[in-house]
Design a protein around this motif. Structure first.
Motif, PDB file in Angstrom:
ATOM      1  N   LEU A   1      79.743  24.505  -8.354  1.00  0.00           N
ATOM      2  CA  LEU A   1      79.093  24.245  -9.964  1.00  0.00           C
ATOM      3  C   LEU A   1      77.839  25.271  -9.993  1.00  0.00           C
ATOM      4  O   LEU A   1      77.700  25.706 -11.283  1.00  0.00           O
ATOM      5  CB  LEU A   1      78.609  22.843  -9.731  1.00  0.00           C
ATOM      6  N   ARG A   2      77.243  25.669  -9.100  1.00  0.00           N
ATOM      7  CA  ARG A   2      76.025  26.496  -9.190  1.00  0.00           C
ATOM      8  C   ARG A   2      76.473  27.923  -9.594  1.00  0.00           C
ATOM      9  O   ARG A   2      76.008  28.659 -10.272  1.00  0.00           O
ATOM     10  CB  ARG A   2      75.109  26.611  -7.985  1.00  0.00           C
ATOM     11  N   TYR A   3      77.645  28.277  -8.918  1.00  0.00           N
ATOM     12  CA  TYR A   3      78.156  29.445  -9.209  1.00  0.00           C
ATOM     13  C   TYR A   3      78.610  29.603 -10.728  1.00  0.00           C
ATOM     14  O   TYR A   3      78.321  30.555 -11.639  1.00  0.00           O
ATOM     15  CB  TYR A   3      79.707  29.875  -8.639  1.00  0.00           C
ATOM     16  N   LEU A   4      79.300  28.469 -11.113  1.00  0.00           N
ATOM     17  CA  LEU A   4      79.521  28.329 -12.574  1.00  0.00           C
ATOM     18  C   LEU A   4      78.440  28.397 -13.664  1.00  0.00           C
ATOM     19  O   LEU A   4      78.415  28.877 -14.621  1.00  0.00           O
ATOM     20  CB  LEU A   4      80.385  27.053 -12.946  1.00  0.00           C
TER      21      LEU A   4
ATOM     22  N   ALA B   1      78.807  24.073 -17.280  1.00  0.00           N
ATOM     23  CA  ALA B   1      79.282  24.245 -15.898  1.00  0.00           C
ATOM     24  C   ALA B   1      80.253  22.912 -15.516  1.00  0.00           C
ATOM     25  O   ALA B   1      81.268  23.265 -14.497  1.00  0.00           O
ATOM     26  CB  ALA B   1      78.328  24.645 -14.785  1.00  0.00           C
ATOM     27  N   GLU B   2      79.788  21.862 -15.590  1.00  0.00           N
ATOM     28  CA  GLU B   2      80.386  20.636 -15.229  1.00  0.00           C
ATOM     29  C   GLU B   2      81.583  20.604 -15.839  1.00  0.00           C
ATOM     30  O   GLU B   2      82.609  20.225 -14.976  1.00  0.00           O
ATOM     31  CB  GLU B   2      79.589  19.335 -15.556  1.00  0.00           C
ATOM     32  N   ASP B   3      82.032  20.823 -16.966  1.00  0.00           N
ATOM     33  CA  ASP B   3      83.345  20.761 -17.613  1.00  0.00           C
ATOM     34  C   ASP B   3      83.963  21.756 -17.032  1.00  0.00           C
ATOM     35  O   ASP B   3      85.277  21.372 -16.698  1.00  0.00           O
ATOM     36  CB  ASP B   3      83.376  20.951 -19.082  1.00  0.00           C
ATOM     37  N   VAL B   4      83.608  22.953 -16.732  1.00  0.00           N
ATOM     38  CA  VAL B   4      84.618  23.983 -16.151  1.00  0.00           C
ATOM     39  C   VAL B   4      84.827  23.850 -15.017  1.00  0.00           C
ATOM     40  O   VAL B   4      85.855  23.874 -14.133  1.00  0.00           O
ATOM     41  CB  VAL B   4      83.791  25.507 -16.383  1.00  0.00           C
ATOM     42  N   ALA B   5      83.959  23.150 -14.103  1.00  0.00           N
ATOM     43  CA  ALA B   5      84.256  22.818 -12.846  1.00  0.00           C
ATOM     44  C   ALA B   5      85.291  21.670 -12.821  1.00  0.00           C
ATOM     45  O   ALA B   5      86.017  21.673 -11.741  1.00  0.00           O
ATOM     46  CB  ALA B   5      82.786  22.401 -12.228  1.00  0.00           C
ATOM     47  N   SER B   6      85.229  20.708 -13.781  1.00  0.00           N
ATOM     48  CA  SER B   6      86.268  19.628 -13.497  1.00  0.00           C
ATOM     49  C   SER B   6      87.743  20.282 -13.883  1.00  0.00           C
ATOM     50  O   SER B   6      88.623  19.993 -13.008  1.00  0.00           O
ATOM     51  CB  SER B   6      85.784  18.771 -14.639  1.00  0.00           C
ATOM     52  N   GLU B   7      87.605  21.283 -14.804  1.00  0.00           N
ATOM     53  CA  GLU B   7      89.039  22.037 -15.127  1.00  0.00           C
ATOM     54  C   GLU B   7      89.284  22.657 -13.722  1.00  0.00           C
ATOM     55  O   GLU B   7      90.573  22.643 -13.198  1.00  0.00           O
ATOM     56  CB  GLU B   7      88.836  23.103 -16.011  1.00  0.00           C
TER      57      GLU B   7
END
Lengths: 190, 276
Positions: A31-34, A42-48
């Motif tokens: 998440l922090r990287y994103l 970042a949260e949405d992309v992490a979920s994906e």
């Protein structure tokens, strides 16, 4: 501290509790990287990214380091897809790097003298670095990748990742009031 | 804030920092180390909010992995083998059960040849050849665990729908173990499901298990008088058997293999054909 390698093996066998452990150990770094790539999304992309990781974990072959690198790669690809989609929506045709760095730019920069720096403030500082440096630092520090694996994630040589990370550290040190350190412009070392 | 003196950080020190190792003794005295420690700090509130969604995806992936639509040709081969064995098993069973019917077709049972069916054919020996492979297969006991039976249902349904079945997936482990090996799962399930159907069918009742038409189908009908009927859909192989009292019928659709026998009453006629 739970052992990620054990959890990884068990998760690949279908153990849900082990998968949770893997998630908890990897997600914060991911998440922090994103965050430096896509900012508040970042949260949405992490979920994906986790959808894909969960789907493909059973067929993943590799050790813990390989897994971290793979997870980072998946996350990065999802982030770049996300940025492209967003750029298309906004009708702009700009390089992903520009979009990313613009969006993830820090809204304020902490002063040089910080006592106990918060994760949030640290993230903002790192997000303020040039993207290649920020990525190199985060992949190494929060995703726990070595220079070689980080290079594979970024499609660069290990030496280039080391250089970028060292430059990033030097910049951070400058912002924190330190003079930096020599050798940041050279490859090799470590 | 402690007064930290400007210092020079070498590449080695930088690498140690990047690896998260200790940089110097005075923890807290190095802002850069503090910063790196801060970004690598354990999860904060909200950072793990996606856990349930990720776990749900994980569960879904496990299920999907059992029946992922890949490697279809291999599965078709497996299916063909499975059904060949099924034909053999049924043929063997039919031979035993329907001694009278076979006898009729070979002419040793007088007075009943022909009946209403034109499918009489004296090729019972063909099915006898097919019977060979069934010897030595793990015979499913009637006491096969319900969970294993359920896996068999999952397996056969997946095979019937053309999906591949990942026998190395954890959820299929019990089935593979029960069958005695991944390559024996198909025959094992055939036997297990058939035996289960037999075991649970009361006299006069009907039991049926069927798979999609295109690949395989199994129909089992048991009627009073110990009849057994098995039907498999057309394109791969088919077996149909009906046993009112003492006759056995086995029929198969073209592309696969099979035997067709129909009988009414006591061992009227029998016909079997195998085409591959």
């Amino acid at each position: 501290m739970p052992d990620l390698s054990v959890a990884l093996v068990e998760a690949r066998r279908g153990d849900e509790a082990a998968f949770r452990l893997v998630y908890r150990m990897v997600q914060p770094g991911l998440l922090r990287y994103l965050r430096v790539l896509v900012g508040d999304d970042a949260e949405d992309v992490a979920s994906e990214a986790w959808l894909q990781i969960a789907r493909d974990l059973v067929s993943f072959r590799g050790d813990v380091d390989g897994f971290r690198g793979w997870a980072a790669t998946v996350a990065r690809h999802r982030a770049l897809d996300h940025l492209r989609r967003r750029a298309r929506r906004q009708g702009v045709d700009v390089p992903v790097e520009v979009v990313a760095s613009g969006l993830a730019a820090p809204d304020d920069t902490p002063g040089s003298a910080m006592e106990a720096i918060s994760t949030e403030a640290a993230m903002r500082l790192i997000a303020g670095l040039p993207l290649d440096q920020a990525e190199a630092v985060l992949l190494r520090v929060v995703m726990g990748l070595d220079a070689k694996t980080a290079g594979q994630v970024l499609g660069k040589r290990a030496g280039a990742v080391r250089t970028a990370a060292h430059r990033g550290l030097r910049k951070l040190a400058e912002q924190l009031g330190e003079p930096g350190f020599p050798g940041a412009g050279e490859t090799g070392g470590g | 804030m402690s007064a930290h003196r400007p210092r020079r950080i070498g590449r080695g020190a930088a690498e140690r920092m990047l690896r998260g190792g200790p940089v110097n003794a005075g923890a807290g005295a190095d802002p850069l180390a503090d910063l790196l420690a801060a970004v690598a700090a354990p999860a904060r509130d909200g950072e793990l909010d996606g856990e349930e969604a990720a776990v749900a995806a994980f569960r879904e992936a496990l299920l999907a992995h059992v029946t992922q639509p890949q490697r279809r040709p291999m599965i078709k081969m497996l299916l063909a083998r499975l059904l060949t064995v099924k034909v053999a098993a049924i043929a063997a069973g039919a031979t035993v059960i329907s001694g009278a019917a076979v006898a009729a077709s070979t002419g040793t049972l007088p007075g009943v040849g022909g009946g209403g069916s034109a499918a009489v054919s004296p090729t019972v020996t063909a099915s006898a050849e097919v019977t060979g492979p069934s010897v030595g297969l793990p015979s499913a006991e009637a006491s096969v665990a319900a969970s294993v039976l359920a896996l068999c249902h999952t397996y056969t349904a997946a095979v019937a729908s053309g999906a591949s079945v990942a026998l190395d997936s954890p959820s299929m482990g019990a089935l593979v173990t029960a069958a005695g090996g991944g390559d024996k799962v198909g025959p094992f399930c055939v036997n297990a499901l058939r035996d289960a159907a037999r075991a649970t069918v009361a006299p006069g009742a009907d039991a049926g298990a069927s798979m999609g038409p295109d690949h395989a189908g199994t129909g089992v009908a048991v009627e009073p008088g110990a009849g057994v009927g098995v039907n498999v859909g057309p394109s791969d192989a088919a077996v149909g058997a009906q046993v009112p009292h003492a006759s056995v019928g086995v029929s198969a659709a073209p592309p696969g293999a099979g035997a067709g026998v129909s009988g009414v009453g006591v061992g009227a006629n029998a016909g079997a054909s195998v085409r591959r």
